[in-house]
Structure formats: structure tokens, C-alpha cells
Design a protein around this motif. Structure first.
Motif, short mmCIF file in Angstrom:
data_model
loop_
_atom_site.label_atom_id
_atom_site.label_comp_id
_atom_site.label_asym_id
_atom_site.label_seq_id
_atom_site.Cartn_x
_atom_site.Cartn_y
_atom_site.Cartn_z
N SER A 169 42.22 -6.96 -43.23
CA SER A 169 42.45 -8.08 -42.31
C SER A 169 41.21 -8.91 -42.10
O SER A 169 41.29 -10.13 -41.90
CB SER A 169 42.98 -7.56 -40.96
N SER A 170 40.03 -8.27 -42.17
CA SER A 170 38.80 -9.04 -41.95
C SER A 170 37.58 -8.27 -42.44
O SER A 170 37.57 -7.03 -42.47
CB SER A 170 38.62 -9.37 -40.47
N ILE A 171 36.58 -9.03 -42.84
CA ILE A 171 35.23 -8.51 -43.10
C ILE A 171 34.30 -9.39 -42.29
O ILE A 171 34.23 -10.61 -42.50
CB ILE A 171 34.86 -8.57 -44.60
N THR A 172 33.59 -8.80 -41.37
CA THR A 172 32.73 -9.56 -40.48
C THR A 172 31.35 -8.90 -40.40
O THR A 172 31.15 -7.77 -40.85
CB THR A 172 33.33 -9.65 -39.07
N GLN A 173 30.43 -9.63 -39.79
CA GLN A 173 29.06 -9.14 -39.62
C GLN A 173 28.68 -9.22 -38.16
O GLN A 173 28.84 -10.26 -37.51
CB GLN A 173 28.10 -9.97 -40.47
N GLU A 174 28.16 -8.12 -37.62
CA GLU A 174 27.61 -8.09 -36.27
C GLU A 174 26.17 -7.62 -36.38
O GLU A 174 25.92 -6.46 -36.71
CB GLU A 174 28.43 -7.17 -35.36
N ASN A 175 25.25 -8.52 -36.11
CA ASN A 175 23.83 -8.27 -36.34
C ASN A 175 23.64 -7.90 -37.81
O ASN A 175 23.97 -8.68 -38.67
CB ASN A 175 23.32 -7.20 -35.38
N LYS B 103 37.94 -4.23 -41.43
CA LYS B 103 39.13 -3.77 -40.71
C LYS B 103 40.35 -3.83 -41.62
O LYS B 103 40.49 -4.75 -42.43
CB LYS B 103 39.36 -4.62 -39.46
N ASP B 104 41.24 -2.80 -41.46
CA ASP B 104 42.42 -2.73 -42.31
C ASP B 104 43.49 -3.70 -41.84
O ASP B 104 43.27 -4.49 -40.90
CB ASP B 104 42.95 -1.29 -42.37
N GLN B 105 44.64 -3.67 -42.48
CA GLN B 105 45.72 -4.60 -42.16
C GLN B 105 46.26 -4.42 -40.75
O GLN B 105 46.90 -5.32 -40.20
CB GLN B 105 46.86 -4.46 -43.17
N ASN B 106 45.99 -3.27 -40.13
CA ASN B 106 46.39 -3.02 -38.73
C ASN B 106 45.24 -3.35 -37.76
O ASN B 106 45.31 -2.98 -36.59
CB ASN B 106 46.82 -1.56 -38.56
N SER C 114 46.37 -21.16 -44.05
CA SER C 114 46.01 -20.64 -42.72
C SER C 114 45.19 -19.36 -42.81
O SER C 114 44.87 -18.75 -41.78
CB SER C 114 47.28 -20.38 -41.91
N ILE C 115 44.84 -18.94 -44.02
CA ILE C 115 44.12 -17.67 -44.22
C ILE C 115 42.66 -17.96 -44.49
O ILE C 115 42.32 -18.81 -45.32
CB ILE C 115 44.75 -16.88 -45.38
N ASN C 116 41.78 -17.24 -43.80
CA ASN C 116 40.35 -17.35 -44.05
C ASN C 116 39.84 -16.00 -44.54
O ASN C 116 39.70 -15.06 -43.78
CB ASN C 116 39.62 -17.75 -42.77
N SER C 117 39.61 -15.91 -45.84
CA SER C 117 39.18 -14.63 -46.42
C SER C 117 37.83 -14.76 -47.10
O SER C 117 37.61 -14.21 -48.18
CB SER C 117 40.22 -14.13 -47.41
N TYR C 118 36.93 -15.49 -46.48
CA TYR C 118 35.59 -15.72 -47.03
C TYR C 118 34.60 -14.85 -46.30
O TYR C 118 34.66 -14.67 -45.06
CB TYR C 118 35.20 -17.18 -46.88
N PHE C 119 33.62 -14.29 -47.07
CA PHE C 119 32.54 -13.54 -46.44
C PHE C 119 31.25 -13.71 -47.25
O PHE C 119 31.27 -13.70 -48.48
CB PHE C 119 32.86 -12.05 -46.34
N LYS C 120 30.16 -13.84 -46.53
CA LYS C 120 28.82 -13.79 -47.11
C LYS C 120 27.88 -13.18 -46.09
O LYS C 120 27.80 -13.65 -44.95
CB LYS C 120 28.33 -15.19 -47.51
N TYR C 121 27.19 -12.14 -46.52
CA TYR C 121 26.24 -11.50 -45.61
C TYR C 121 25.04 -12.41 -45.39
O TYR C 121 24.45 -12.92 -46.34
CB TYR C 121 25.77 -10.15 -46.19
#
Length: 477
Positions: free
Chosen positions: A398-404, A410-413, A469-476
Motif C-alpha cells: 500500500s505504501s513505501i514511506t520514509q520517516e527520518n 506497509k502491506d495492502q491492509n 489516482s495512485i501514487n506509487s513513487y519512492f526515492k530515499y
């Protein structure tokens, strides 16, 4: 490189000769103060686009009736048009058209290596124009060695071209920006490490003009003008720029990309120096006249490509980010894996609303990359994302995010996936080739390219697609 000894010997002989012939007044010599005229037409980064070659032929032929003409290319002739990239002889339509239009010389670009060694060997052998590149050695591949520099004589003019290609394709390696597995038997050097070897070429060749024909990008061309001022002109490519400038009194040119423009450099040369220069950037899309024989050949290549089959339907226009979301989702479903990644640079086109044609998929994914799968832990995936800092699209979570400094997947749930969780991963084989530090296992090779994977998915997926409507982009960061 390989011809350096020959070059040094030639230079010594030249110096001896001029020291022994102080006042050559032979009636066969051409006075150096004679004003000589030349037109150089140039393109760069056509990437397989063929539509405007008939216009170039018309323009060049008209100019040849007036003055001396040379037609040059600054590299990346392949990858970007499915008519060319999926021809039975990959890339041959470009070679055929460039031969018939009358190109004189081209530098090797990074995308010339995209098809692999055997195909490059065939295309170079079929070329009726010269290839130059001073910072590559083909070694024992049987690929013809390009000249480091080449002098073209036209009437009373001698013009020497030095070729250079970029080598920024992989961290901690010196290769062009292409698939690393396709240049593994070749040797490259950074242009800065070889260019000084050719500082005296103009003198040794007794040339009227010495030109750097580069595929390095605008910033590198500027660096050459500032730090290696041996050249009368620099004609460049790689950055897809429209450049008409002068740095350190050295004119630098680049003519956009995709065969939309043709650069025209009109020169008057006297005493081996540029006496005057006029520059025109011709918009080929608005130019009306064509050479009929070349136009017929272009139409034949387009008509026989069989790329207009309808394989799906797009409800809306998709920009490249939305295409990336569709791309990774289609790969995941077709490859039957938990998660897929796609490098953003591998998405080369957007997708229009309406029927989806095969040619559109090949335009989105032109590189003939293979499909591979890996089994990796979530911790290993995070290590790849963090260490490579790659810009990617993804599907399967469902998402790949960065915190600090922490990556959270996170999975589809919408539940955080533990680092010890094992997942199957589907990617194009360019990604593990470039980032081999993070992909150490032996992959499972699938029997189709990623473009063929997308086509298979669309042909068996009847629902219209809409990924806007989908945002599936990630860059560290």
C-alpha cells in the motif's frame, strides 16, 4: 588508447617533415589564406525516430548544390521507436536511412549498446558512414573498433572529428548509461583520462578544423571548452538540449532530440581558423519538402512493423508517473510475485486516452529488458532502496514511506511489514545489473521481456485501465 603509439609516431613524423620544408611553394599546395566554405548539418539523440529523414535528405541535397557539406550525428541513434527497436534486425532501419541520406560520421552514444554486442557488431558493419569514439575498446568481441578520430577531406577542406562517449552508467564502474550486462566485455575510460592524448591531432593531421563530436551532455561539453581548448567546434549530444553558445571562444552546438531539429553550421575558414560562423536550428516538423524515395522507405518500415494491434483501453490520459503505477501493477500480476519495482528512467513515454496499441507499450518500454524474479527479505529490500537511492515505482504494497532515516513498508491492509518477512520480487534485469551490490542471488529468468509482459497482461485483462489516482513513487532522501 589502442592507436596511441601510431598517433605519437605520426606526430613525430609530421614535426620532422615540417622542420625540413620551411617554405614549400609547390604549385600543388593550397594557400592557407584561401577562404574556404563549409556547411555542417548535425543531429543528436534521434532515438529511432525516422519520420523526418526525408526532410533532412531534401535539405542536405539542396545545400550540396551550393557548397561543401558534411552531415554528422552525435549519438544515441537507437532505442525509442518500436519500428526500429523491434525490427527483425534491431536498429537496422536507422542505419539504412542514415546510409541513404548520406551521413558522413557519428560518435557512438550510450544507447548504441542497448541491443547487445552481436547486434551492435552487425549494425556497425552495415554502416556506410564512419564511427568515432576515443574512450572505448571493443576487445575480443568482434565488434568493429571505431576510430578514435577521423579526418574527412572534402574538396580543399580537411575536417577532423574526435569522438567521446559518456561513462556515467553505473556507480563504481566506468560504463555508459546502458544495460551493464550488454557491455561487460568492453572497456571504457572517462573522457578526461584520454582527451589530452589528442591535443595535437589538428597539427598532425594538418586539418583545417578540429571538432569534438561528443555524446557527453551539455555540461561536459562546456568543461571541454574551458579545460581542453584544442577544438574549433564542439558538436554534442546526450542531454537532449538545444545549444548554441560559445565558451572560451569555442562554439558549442546541440540540436535537441528525437529528430525534431536539424542544426546547420555555416562556416568560412581561413588559415585553419574559423573566419565566420552562422547557425540555424531548422524545425523539421514545420519544414514541408521531402525526398520522395526516402519518404517511401520510411512508410514501408512503418507499414510492415505490425504495431497497430489494439490490446487494451485507457479510460484517461496517463502521465509517466501514472504509467509507472500501471506498469508495476501489470508486472506484478503477470509475473505472479509479491512486489514489483521499476526504475523511473525506464518509463519513456506517457499513455493517451483510448485504445492502447502495441506500439505505445514499446514506446513506453523500448529497451528489451528481460524479466527476472528474486526472493528477498524486507530488510534486504530496504537496504536496496536506502543504499541505491534509486527513484522507483512499485506495486504490491500500500505504501513505501520514509520517516527520518527509516523506511516503512506497509502491506495492502496498511500494516507495517516486518523486516524478516520474505517476499518475491519482480523487476526488469537492468535494475539488478546496475545495483548488483544489493541483488546478490542468482535470479529466476523469465522467458519474456518486460514490454512483452505488459502486452500479455493487457491482452488478457479486459478491464479499462485508470491509474491516475495512485501514487506509487519512492526515492530515499
Amino acid at each position: 588508447m589502442r592507436n596511441l603509439y601510431k598517433y605519437i609516431l605520426t606526430t613525430i613524423v609530421f614535426l620532422i617533415l615540417i622542420s625540413c620544408s620551411k617554405d614549400d611553394t609547390s604549385t600543388n599546395s593550397i594557400p592557407q589564406n584561401e577562404l574556404k566554405e563549409l556547411t555542417i548539418f548535425h543531429i543528436n539523440d534521434p532515438h529511432g525516430q525516422i519520420a523526418n529523414f526525408s526532410k533532412i535528405k531534401h535539405i542536405v541535397d539542396q545545400e550540396k548544390e551550393k557548397t561543401n557539406v558534411i552531415l554528422v550525428c552525435s549519438g544515441d541513434i537507437f532505442s525509442g521507436n518500436p519500428v526500429v527497436d523491434n525490427h527483425i534486425e534491431k536498429g537496422f532501419p536507422m542505419i539504412d536511412l542514415m546510409n541513404k541520406v548520406g551521413f558522413n560520421i557519428s560518435v557512438i552514444g550510450n544507447h548504441e549498446f542497448d541491443y547487445g554486442e552481436d547486434i551492435l557488431k552487425d549494425r556497425l558493419n552495415q554502416s556506410q558512414f564512419n564511427w568515432v569514439c576515443a574512450n572505448v575498446a571493443m576487445n575480443n568481441t568482434n565488434i568493429p573498433e571505431p576510430d578514435e578520430f577521423k579526418t574527412i577531406t572534402i574538396n580543399n577542406l580537411k575536417i577532423t572529428f574526435l569522438g567521446l562517449v559518456e561513462t556515467n552508467g553505473k556507480e563504481n564502474d566506468v560504463i555508459p548509461s546502458t544495460h551493464p550486462w550488454r557491455v561487460k566485455n568492453l572497456t571504457f575510460e572517462k573522457y578526461q583520462n584520454v582527451i589530452n592524448n589528442f591535443a595535437q591531432v589538428k597539427q598532425s593531421e594538418n586539418s583545417d578544423l578540429y571538432i569534438a563530436l561528443t555524446h557527453l551532455g551539455e555540461s561536459s561539453d562546456i568543461n571541454i571548452a574551458n579545460n581542453y581548448p584544442y577544438f574549433d567546434l564542439i558538436i554534442g549530444g546526450h542531454s537532449h538540449s538545444k545549444v548554441n553558445t560559445s565558451i572560451n571562444n569555442i562554439p558549442i552546438f546541440q540540436a535537441g532530440s528525437y529528430l525534431n531539429y536539424l542544426g546547420k553550421i555555416s562556416l568560412k575558414v581561413k588559415n585553419k581558423k574559423v573566419e565566420s560562423l552562422d547557425y540555424t536550428l531548422i524545425n523539421l516538423n514545420t519544414y514541408q519538402n521531402k525526398d520522395n524515395s526516402i519518404q517511401t522507405l520510411i512508410e514501408t518500415y512503418n507499414d510492415t512493423a505490425n504495431l497497430d494491434d489494439v490490446i487494451g483501453f485507457s479510460e484517461v490520459y496517463h502521465n509517466r508517473a501514472s504509467v509507472g503505477s500501471f506498469y508495476t501493477d501489470a508486472l506484478r500480476n503477470e509475473m505472479n510475485v509479491d512486489i514489483t519495482f521499476q526504475n523511473t528512467g525506464g518509463i519513456r513515454n506517457d499513455l493517451d486516452e483510448g485504445n492502447i496499441l502495441k506500439r505505445e507499450i514499446y514506446s513506453i518500454d523500448p529497451f528489451n529488458n528481460g524479466s527476472v524474479t528474486y526472493t528477498m527479505s524486507v530488510a534486504e529490500i530496504k537496504n536496496f532502496l536506502k543504499g541505491s537511492k534509486a527513484s522507483i515505482y512499485y506495486s504490491g504494497v500500500s505504501s513505501i514511506t520514509q520517516e527520518n532515516n527509516t523506511i516503512i513498508i506497509k502491506d495492502q491492509n496498511n500494516q507495517t511489514i516486518d523486516d524478516n518477512t520474505i517476499l518475491t520480487i519482480g523487476v526488469n534485469d537492468y535494475i539488478p545489473a546496475v545495483y548488483d551490490t544489493y541483488f546478490t542471488q542468482t535470479p529466476t529468468l523469465l522467458p519474456y521481456t518486460t514490454a512483452e509482459t505488459l502486452i500479455n497482461y493487457l491482452e488478457h485483462h479486459n478491464t479499462p485501465i485508470n491509474y491516475t489516482s495512485i501514487n506509487s513513487y519512492f526515492k530515499y532522501q
